[in-house]
Design an enzyme around this catalytic site. Structure first.
Site, PDB file in Angstrom:
ATOM      1  N   THR A 161       0.875  -1.176   0.000  1.00  9.30           N
ATOM      2  CA  THR A 161       0.000   0.000   0.000  1.00  9.30           C
ATOM      3  C   THR A 161       0.909   1.221   0.000  1.00  9.30           C
ATOM      4  O   THR A 161       2.005   1.176   0.546  1.00  9.30           O
ATOM      5  CB  THR A 161      -0.851  -0.016   1.296  1.00  9.30           C
ATOM      6  OG1 THR A 161      -1.777  -1.080   1.191  1.00  9.30           O
ATOM      7  CG2 THR A 161      -1.606   1.296   1.503  1.00  9.30           C
ATOM      8  N   ARG A 183     -14.944  -6.113  -0.400  1.00  9.40           N
ATOM      9  CA  ARG A 183     -14.312  -5.731   0.874  1.00  9.40           C
ATOM     10  C   ARG A 183     -13.637  -4.362   0.731  1.00  9.40           C
ATOM     11  O   ARG A 183     -12.941  -4.092  -0.234  1.00  9.40           O
ATOM     12  CB  ARG A 183     -13.278  -6.789   1.255  1.00  9.40           C
ATOM     13  CG  ARG A 183     -12.510  -6.500   2.554  1.00  9.40           C
ATOM     14  CD  ARG A 183     -11.193  -5.819   2.280  1.00  9.40           C
ATOM     15  NE  ARG A 183     -10.374  -5.679   3.492  1.00  9.40           N
ATOM     16  CZ  ARG A 183      -9.280  -4.937   3.566  1.00  9.40           C
ATOM     17  NH1 ARG A 183      -8.863  -4.265   2.508  1.00  9.40           N
ATOM     18  NH2 ARG A 183      -8.590  -4.858   4.675  1.00  9.40           N
ATOM     19  N   VAL A 184     -13.858  -3.509   1.696  1.00  6.20           N
ATOM     20  CA  VAL A 184     -13.204  -2.202   1.703  1.00  6.20           C
ATOM     21  C   VAL A 184     -12.335  -2.127   2.958  1.00  6.20           C
ATOM     22  O   VAL A 184     -12.762  -2.539   4.031  1.00  6.20           O
ATOM     23  CB  VAL A 184     -14.248  -1.059   1.703  1.00  6.20           C
ATOM     24  CG1 VAL A 184     -13.573   0.292   1.858  1.00  6.20           C
ATOM     25  CG2 VAL A 184     -15.067  -1.095   0.414  1.00  6.20           C
ATOM     26  N   GLY A 196      -1.428  -1.751   6.705  1.00  7.87           N
ATOM     27  CA  GLY A 196      -1.503  -2.966   7.530  1.00  7.87           C
ATOM     28  C   GLY A 196      -2.872  -3.591   7.331  1.00  7.87           C
ATOM     29  O   GLY A 196      -3.620  -3.171   6.439  1.00  7.87           O
ATOM     30  N   THR A 197      -3.213  -4.577   8.128  1.00 10.18           N
ATOM     31  CA  THR A 197      -4.517  -5.220   7.977  1.00 10.18           C
ATOM     32  C   THR A 197      -5.608  -4.229   8.388  1.00 10.18           C
ATOM     33  O   THR A 197      -5.779  -3.922   9.567  1.00 10.18           O
ATOM     34  CB  THR A 197      -4.579  -6.527   8.790  1.00 10.18           C
ATOM     35  OG1 THR A 197      -3.503  -7.358   8.344  1.00 10.18           O
ATOM     36  CG2 THR A 197      -5.898  -7.258   8.573  1.00 10.18           C
ATOM     37  N   GLY A 198      -6.317  -3.739   7.373  1.00 11.18           N
ATOM     38  CA  GLY A 198      -7.203  -2.593   7.535  1.00 11.18           C
ATOM     39  C   GLY A 198      -8.293  -2.743   8.574  1.00 11.18           C
ATOM     40  O   GLY A 198      -8.728  -1.760   9.178  1.00 11.18           O
TER      41      GLY A 198
HETATM   42  N1  ASP Z   1      -4.455  -1.237   4.806  1.00 14.37           N
HETATM   43  C1  ASP Z   1      -4.693  -1.889   3.549  1.00 14.37           C
HETATM   44  C2  ASP Z   1      -6.067  -2.512   3.576  1.00 14.37           C
HETATM   45  O1  ASP Z   1      -6.413  -3.158   4.550  1.00 14.37           O
HETATM   46  C3  ASP Z   1      -3.674  -2.931   3.191  1.00 14.37           C
HETATM   47  C4  ASP Z   1      -2.219  -2.632   3.521  1.00 14.37           C
HETATM   48  O2  ASP Z   1      -1.885  -1.541   3.932  1.00 14.37           O
HETATM   49  O3  ASP Z   1      -1.370  -3.550   3.330  1.00 14.37           O
HETATM   50  O4  ASP Z   1      -6.778  -2.424   2.616  1.00 14.37           O
END
Ligand code: ASP
Length: 328
Positions: free
Chosen positions: A184, A212-213, A236-238
């Site tokens: 990202t 998915r958002v 990161g894991t949003g």
């Molecule tokens: N934050 C982003 C999402 O969850 C993914 C990422 O940053 O790796 O869509």
């Protein structure tokens, strides 16, 4: 004589200082870089340097932080090397669905798009949502119809084909292993007029469900800017970043608890998120030019440039020696 000499010394010292206090800080995603070859890391670093140079030029000539944020992100979206724009990860259906947001710290105006499939530069479309509509967030077909009305050409899914992502998709399919990767992109900037801006662009997580958002286009979760506190772009894991409204929480701590940016960002990323096993990191910047780049993954590629025209790249591992290159 002594007074003249002292005056000259003072004038020299003053002119040797950078004329202004502008800053641009970018990230190329948090995650595990240990499985990437040194060449692949270098390629991403090179693109980030090129992207940061584009933003630097805008800030150096007195341009707006918003323009610098967009220009920097566009270069990374176009490169095909990040999980954004051309290089976006695929969903379970094998095509990318992208999210992006941009925010003006002076006016609190914000624009974002989610689940777009045919847009080469989602960050630009997010900016148009901010500037040309009364809304903040447009999704899917509605966002793409709006893009057409603004003269943006819709690109075919083949535009987003890269061997790397196709292989990742097939491997992930085999293992049925969804999850977060890295790539990202996000930028925060402070311009010479003292205005903050933030932007984020992503293809989301690997093998996400269609529709998915993530946090990136959600104002206050993955992207936030407010001249009264700070500018933040997360990665990161949003899902964790949405539940914890991470970007706005960091800025609220700065504003109401009067803690330093560093402490606010660290407390949220290294304590709150870690306690919930929420993996990722943020880049944050305040109006004094302080920056914070905490991440609780093994890496988060970052680059920063100030008026001294030196780009400092770091973060591909916790112990990585920063690489410094000229901005021009
Ligand atoms: N934050 C982003 C999402 O969850 C993914 C990422 O940053 O790796 O869509």
């Amino acid at each position: 004589m002594r007074t003249i000499a002292l005056t000259c010394l003072f004038l020299f010292a003053a002119s040797a200082q950078p004329a202004s206090n502008f800053v641009l800080l970018a990230h190329g995603g948090a995650g595990d870089y240990s499985k990437m070859t040194p060449q692949a890391i270098e390629a991403r670093r090179d693109v980030m340097v090129k992207a940061i140079r584009a933003g630097y030029e805008i800030l150096a000539r007195g341009g707006a932080s918003l323009d610098a944020v967009e220009a920097t992100i566009r270069v990374m979206e176009d490169s095909g090397l990040f999980d954004a724009g051309r290089g976006a990860y695929y969903t379970k259906e094998g095509v990318p669905e992208m999210d992006a947001a941009i925010m003006n710290g002076r006016t609190l105006e914000a624009g974002s798009v989610a689940s777009v499939k045919h847009i080469a530069n989602p960050i630009h479309l997010a900016r148009l949502v901010m500037e040309k509509t009364p809304h903040v967030l447009l999704v899917g077909e509605g966002a793409e119809e709006f893009a057409k009305s603004q003269g943006i050409e819709l690109v075919s899914p083949y535009y987003f084909y890269t061997e790397r992502e196709w292989k990742r998709f097939q491997d992930a399919e085999k293992e049925k292993k969804a999850g977060s990767g890295h790539g990202t992109v996000g930028v925060v900037a402070l311009d010479q007029a003292g205005n903050l801006a933030a932007g984020t662009s992503t293809g989301g997580t690997v093998l996400k469900m269609p529709g998915r958002v993530g946090d990136s286009p959600i104002i206050g979760a993955g992207t936030y800017a407010n001249n009264d506190s700070c500018a933040v772009s997360a990665t990161g894991t949003g899902e964790y970043f949405m539940r914890n409204v991470v970007a706005s929480d960091i800025c609220a701590r700065v504003r109401y608890l009067h803690v330093s940016l560093d402490q606010a960002a660290d407390d949220v990323v290294m304590k709150e998120l870690v306690a919930q096993h929420g993996d990722g990191g943020v880049i944050a910047l305040d109006r004094q030019g302080n920056i914070a780049t905490p991440f609780n993954t093994t890496g988060m590629l970052t680059g920063v440039v100030r008026a001294d025209a030196k780009i400092k790249m770091s973060g591909w591992s916790k112990s990585a020696e920063p690489v410094v290159v000229p901005a021009r």
